[in-house]
Write a protein that holds these residues in place. Structure first.
Motif, PDB file in Angstrom:
ATOM      1  N   VAL A   1       0.606  -1.282   0.088  1.00 47.50           N
ATOM      2  CA  VAL A   1      -0.089  -0.073  -0.067  1.00 47.50           C
ATOM      3  C   VAL A   1       0.862   1.179   0.068  1.00 47.50           C
ATOM      4  O   VAL A   1       1.790   1.320   0.991  1.00 47.50           O
ATOM      5  CB  VAL A   1      -0.940   0.064   1.083  1.00 47.50           C
TER       6      VAL A   1
ATOM      7  N   ILE B   1      -7.281   3.539  -3.183  1.00 48.59           N
ATOM      8  CA  ILE B   1      -7.875   3.525  -1.797  1.00 48.59           C
ATOM      9  C   ILE B   1      -8.035   4.939  -1.494  1.00 48.59           C
ATOM     10  O   ILE B   1      -7.168   5.851  -1.980  1.00 48.59           O
ATOM     11  CB  ILE B   1      -6.941   2.930  -0.819  1.00 48.59           C
TER      12      ILE B   1
ATOM     13  N   THR C   1     -12.929   2.859   0.202  1.00 47.61           N
ATOM     14  CA  THR C   1     -12.309   3.234   1.289  1.00 47.61           C
ATOM     15  C   THR C   1     -12.025   2.139   1.948  1.00 47.61           C
ATOM     16  O   THR C   1     -12.356   0.950   1.588  1.00 47.61           O
ATOM     17  CB  THR C   1     -13.479   3.754   2.385  1.00 47.61           C
ATOM     18  N   PRO C   2     -11.035   1.959   3.027  1.00 50.14           N
ATOM     19  CA  PRO C   2     -10.433   0.971   3.644  1.00 50.14           C
ATOM     20  C   PRO C   2     -11.658  -0.042   4.197  1.00 50.14           C
ATOM     21  O   PRO C   2     -11.587  -1.241   4.170  1.00 50.14           O
ATOM     22  CB  PRO C   2      -9.505   1.355   4.648  1.00 50.14           C
TER      23      PRO C   2
END
Length: 130
Positions: free
Chosen positions: A6, A25, A35-36
């Motif tokens: 990430v 993201i 979104t996470p």
């Protein structure tokens, strides 16, 4: 071992797997990005559905439509409550056993095969090496 990188980009953030797949993201203000929390819900759904579909078809009951909604509400600012998976299926016309087979497979996958659902249900530690 599963690893995802990430990283921050010029436009926000992205996750990249070892095969080159990537997903953007963002936060809830970024309309094009997950979104996470949405990624977590997608992981639950994806883990279940990629096992349910071939196992149901292998038993001779390929569903006309197979989809699901995965929902959870925040119970605290930084904690989700229970995750609910709701399948949306259309059985093949004239297949009297398809629903029974699908339900048995879906429950078995959730309880035994889906790594994501099992990990959430059992709980696992997350460590940070900063």
């Amino acid at each position: 071992m599963s690893t995802v990188r990430v990283e921050r980009t010029d436009d926000g953030f992205r996750a990249v797997n070892g095969r080159g797949g990537e997903i953007t993201i963002g936060d809830s203000t970024d309309e094009a990005a997950f979104t996470p929390v949405e990624l977590l819900l997608a992981a639950v759904g994806g883990c279940n559905i990629v096992s349910v579909e071939p196992l149901t078809a292998k038993r001779g009951h390929r569903l006309v439509r197979l989809a699901m909604d995965v929902d959870a509400e925040k119970v605290e600012r930084n904690l989700l409550g229970p995750v609910t998976v709701t399948y949306d299926v259309e059985q093949p016309a004239g297949d009297e056993r398809a629903e029974e087979i699908f339900k048995a497979v879906a429950h078995r996958v959730h309880e035994r095969a889906c790594t994501v659902s099992r990990t959430l249900a059992e709980g696992t530690s997350v460590t940070v090496d900063a």
